[in-house]
Scaffold this active site. Structure first.
Site, PDB file in Angstrom:
ATOM      1  CE1 TYR A  70      97.294 113.018  21.434  1.00 40.17           C
ATOM      2  CE2 TYR A  70      99.686 113.113  21.475  1.00 40.17           C
ATOM      3  CZ  TYR A  70      98.506 112.493  21.827  1.00 40.17           C
ATOM      4  OH  TYR A  70      98.534 111.337  22.562  1.00 40.17           O
ATOM      5  CG  ASN A 105      86.865 106.998  20.271  1.00 35.47           C
ATOM      6  OD1 ASN A 105      87.684 106.104  20.484  1.00 35.47           O
ATOM      7  ND2 ASN A 105      85.810 106.841  19.512  1.00 35.47           N
ATOM      8  CB  VAL A 106      91.178 111.755  22.776  1.00 38.51           C
ATOM      9  CG1 VAL A 106      91.544 110.813  23.918  1.00 38.51           C
ATOM     10  CG2 VAL A 106      92.021 111.442  21.535  1.00 38.51           C
ATOM     11  CG  HIS A 122      91.419 106.676  27.069  1.00 37.17           C
ATOM     12  ND1 HIS A 122      91.431 105.677  26.120  1.00 37.17           N
ATOM     13  CD2 HIS A 122      91.445 106.033  28.277  1.00 37.17           C
ATOM     14  CE1 HIS A 122      91.453 104.483  26.725  1.00 37.17           C
ATOM     15  NE2 HIS A 122      91.453 104.677  28.031  1.00 37.17           N
ATOM     16  CB  CYS A 151     101.211 127.173  31.135  1.00 35.00           C
ATOM     17  SG  CYS A 151     100.021 127.448  32.464  1.00 35.00           S
ATOM     18  N   GLY A 191      83.010  99.304  18.481  1.00 33.13           N
ATOM     19  CA  GLY A 191      84.249  99.803  17.889  1.00 33.13           C
ATOM     20  C   GLY A 191      85.451  99.842  18.805  1.00 33.13           C
ATOM     21  CB  THR A 192      86.502  99.298  22.033  1.00 33.10           C
ATOM     22  OG1 THR A 192      87.682  99.001  22.790  1.00 33.10           O
ATOM     23  CG2 THR A 192      85.300  98.645  22.700  1.00 33.10           C
TER      24      THR A 192
HETATM   25  P1  OAD Z   1      91.590  99.698  18.673  1.00 30.46           P
HETATM   26  O1  OAD Z   1      92.334 100.219  17.499  1.00 30.46           O
HETATM   27  O2  OAD Z   1      92.315  98.871  19.646  1.00 30.46           O
HETATM   28  O3  OAD Z   1      90.313  98.874  18.176  1.00 30.46           O
HETATM   29  C1  OAD Z   1      89.444  99.404  17.222  1.00 30.46           C
HETATM   30  C2  OAD Z   1      88.349  98.410  16.996  1.00 30.46           C
HETATM   31  O4  OAD Z   1      87.411  98.988  16.085  1.00 30.46           O
HETATM   32  C3  OAD Z   1      88.786  97.075  16.389  1.00 30.46           C
HETATM   33  O5  OAD Z   1      88.271  96.010  17.170  1.00 30.46           O
HETATM   34  C4  OAD Z   1      88.159  97.088  14.985  1.00 30.46           C
HETATM   35  O6  OAD Z   1      87.771  95.776  14.566  1.00 30.46           O
HETATM   36  C5  OAD Z   1      86.952  97.966  15.209  1.00 30.46           C
HETATM   37  N1  OAD Z   1      86.441  98.637  13.994  1.00 30.46           N
HETATM   38  C6  OAD Z   1      87.097  99.015  12.882  1.00 30.46           C
HETATM   39  N2  OAD Z   1      86.267  99.610  12.016  1.00 30.46           N
HETATM   40  C7  OAD Z   1      85.040  99.624  12.589  1.00 30.46           C
HETATM   41  C8  OAD Z   1      83.762 100.110  12.200  1.00 30.46           C
HETATM   42  N3  OAD Z   1      83.561 100.725  11.034  1.00 30.46           N
HETATM   43  N4  OAD Z   1      82.730  99.928  13.059  1.00 30.46           N
HETATM   44  C9  OAD Z   1      82.904  99.302  14.251  1.00 30.46           C
HETATM   45  N5  OAD Z   1      84.093  98.828  14.662  1.00 30.46           N
HETATM   46  C10 OAD Z   1      85.154  98.995  13.856  1.00 30.46           C
HETATM   47  O7  OAD Z   1      90.918 100.988  19.392  1.00 30.46           O
HETATM   48  P2  OAD Z   1      90.382 101.109  20.871  1.00 30.46           P
HETATM   49  O8  OAD Z   1      89.813  99.836  21.362  1.00 30.46           O
HETATM   50  O9  OAD Z   1      89.535 102.323  20.922  1.00 30.46           O
HETATM   51  O10 OAD Z   1      94.270 104.891  24.223  1.00 30.46           O
HETATM   52  O11 OAD Z   1      91.723 101.411  21.647  1.00 30.46           O
HETATM   53  C11 OAD Z   1      91.687 101.689  23.008  1.00 30.46           C
HETATM   54  C12 OAD Z   1      92.748 102.673  23.377  1.00 30.46           C
HETATM   55  O12 OAD Z   1      94.023 102.250  22.893  1.00 30.46           O
HETATM   56  C13 OAD Z   1      92.592 104.049  22.768  1.00 30.46           C
HETATM   57  O13 OAD Z   1      91.672 104.861  23.468  1.00 30.46           O
HETATM   58  C14 OAD Z   1      93.969 104.603  22.846  1.00 30.46           C
HETATM   59  C15 OAD Z   1      94.749 103.399  22.392  1.00 30.46           C
HETATM   60  O14 OAD Z   1      96.057 103.331  22.826  1.00 30.46           O
HETATM   61  C16 OAD Z   1      94.740 106.080  24.559  1.00 30.46           C
HETATM   62  O15 OAD Z   1      94.999 106.944  23.741  1.00 30.46           O
HETATM   63  C17 OAD Z   1      94.931 106.249  26.018  1.00 30.46           C
END
Ligand code: OAD
Length: 248
Positions: A70, A105-106, A122, A151, A191-192
């Site tokens: 982290y 995002n965190v 998250h 802590c 972006g997810t």
């Molecule tokens: P992912 O890594 O699963 O997906 C990222 C997405 O961003 C993909 O669909 C890419 O195609 C897209 N991407 C890449 N570059 C980009 C850009 N320049 N513009 C727009 N999109 C782009 O990430 P998340 O969906 O955020 O959880 O993942 C969800 C959760 O899984 C996270 O919050 C984390 C992880 O485990 C925790 O930490 C609890």
């Protein structure tokens, strides 16, 4: 991108100052040089095992290793800073009468990019809390080497205030996110990968309430076929083009 390249359903919603919600994932921070999770080769989960780094059991087993990871991510985020996508979300929030930003995002980069009100599903890795659950919570920008901090209230180890695998999302954030989806006439999903629930179910809730849902992602996702439009490209350019069309 020219105005004509944006779908009519999106332009119309912006023109009438429609209630808007933006759901973002790791892809909005990609242009800050921060790796996403699931992309082949470059994604964090292609290089590291979540079981070793992002579960309560991993932290109990090897707190130093988890803390160091982290800390490394804090450094990446601090070096990257907010990008055009974060700034465009903030711009949309300032131009529209109602625009809720909800993020998986965190990294805190929406706030660093000027957003005021962000629902963090998250958690946030710039906060740390008591791993024993005494309730102590603090913000820290420290990324100096060393053991995990303890802590100040009860002496147990502190942990990042993020949601790990197997843990529930913060109830208040999930409730606020669902409420925003139910109110929104326009939902932007940027972006997810739309693979991690419950966050991935939020656009579904918006669809059921009649919202227009538009995805911004260079790649197709499981959501793409079920929504009104998918814009293929980077979040920085596309969200900036969208913000430009919102009323001033
Ligand atoms: P992912 O890594 O699963 O997906 C990222 C997405 O961003 C993909 O669909 C890419 O195609 C897209 N991407 C890449 N570059 C980009 C850009 N320049 N513009 C727009 N999109 C782009 O990430 P998340 O969906 O955020 O959880 O993942 C969800 C959760 O899984 C996270 O919050 C984390 C992880 O485990 C925790 O930490 C609890």
């Amino acid at each position: 991108m020219s105005q004509t390249a944006l779908p009519r359903i999106l332009l119309d919603a912006l023109a009438r100052d429609a209630a808007t919600a933006i759901l973002t994932g790791a892809g909005v921070s990609a242009e800050s040089g921060i790796p996403t999770f699931r992309e082949a080769q470059t994604g964090l989960w292609a290089r590291f095992s979540p079981q070793d780094l992002a579960t309560p059991e991993a932290y109990a087993r090897d707190p130093q290793r988890v803390w160091d990871w982290y800390r490394w991510r804090r450094k990446l985020i601090a070096n990257g800073g907010p990008n055009d996508a974060h700034r465009a979300c903030a711009e949309l929030q300032s131009r529209l009468s109602e625009c809720r930003i909800i993020t998986e995002n965190v990294d805190g980069l929406h706030q660093a990019g000027g957003a005021g009100d962000v629902v963090e599903l998250h958690g946030n890795l710039w906060r740390q809390r008591c791993a024993a659950g005494c309730g102590h919570l603090e913000t820290s920008e420290d990324f100096a080497d060393g053991p995990p901090p303890t802590c100040p209230t009860c002496g147990a180890a502190l942990r990042p205030d993020v949601v790990w695998f197997g843990e529930a999302l913060p109830e208040q954030a999930l409730t606020a996110a669902l409420a925003a989806m139910e109110r929104a006439e326009l939902v932007l999903v940027a972006g997810t990968s739309s693979m991690v629930y419950p966050a991935a179910g939020l656009p579904e809730a918006a669809l059921q309430h009649g919202a227009s849902v538009v995805e911004i992602n260079p790649e197709p996702t499981p959501l793409s076929d079920r929504i009104h439009a998918s814009l293929r490209g980077g979040a920085g350019t596309l969200l900036a083009a969208i913000a430009e069309q919102a009323p001033r």
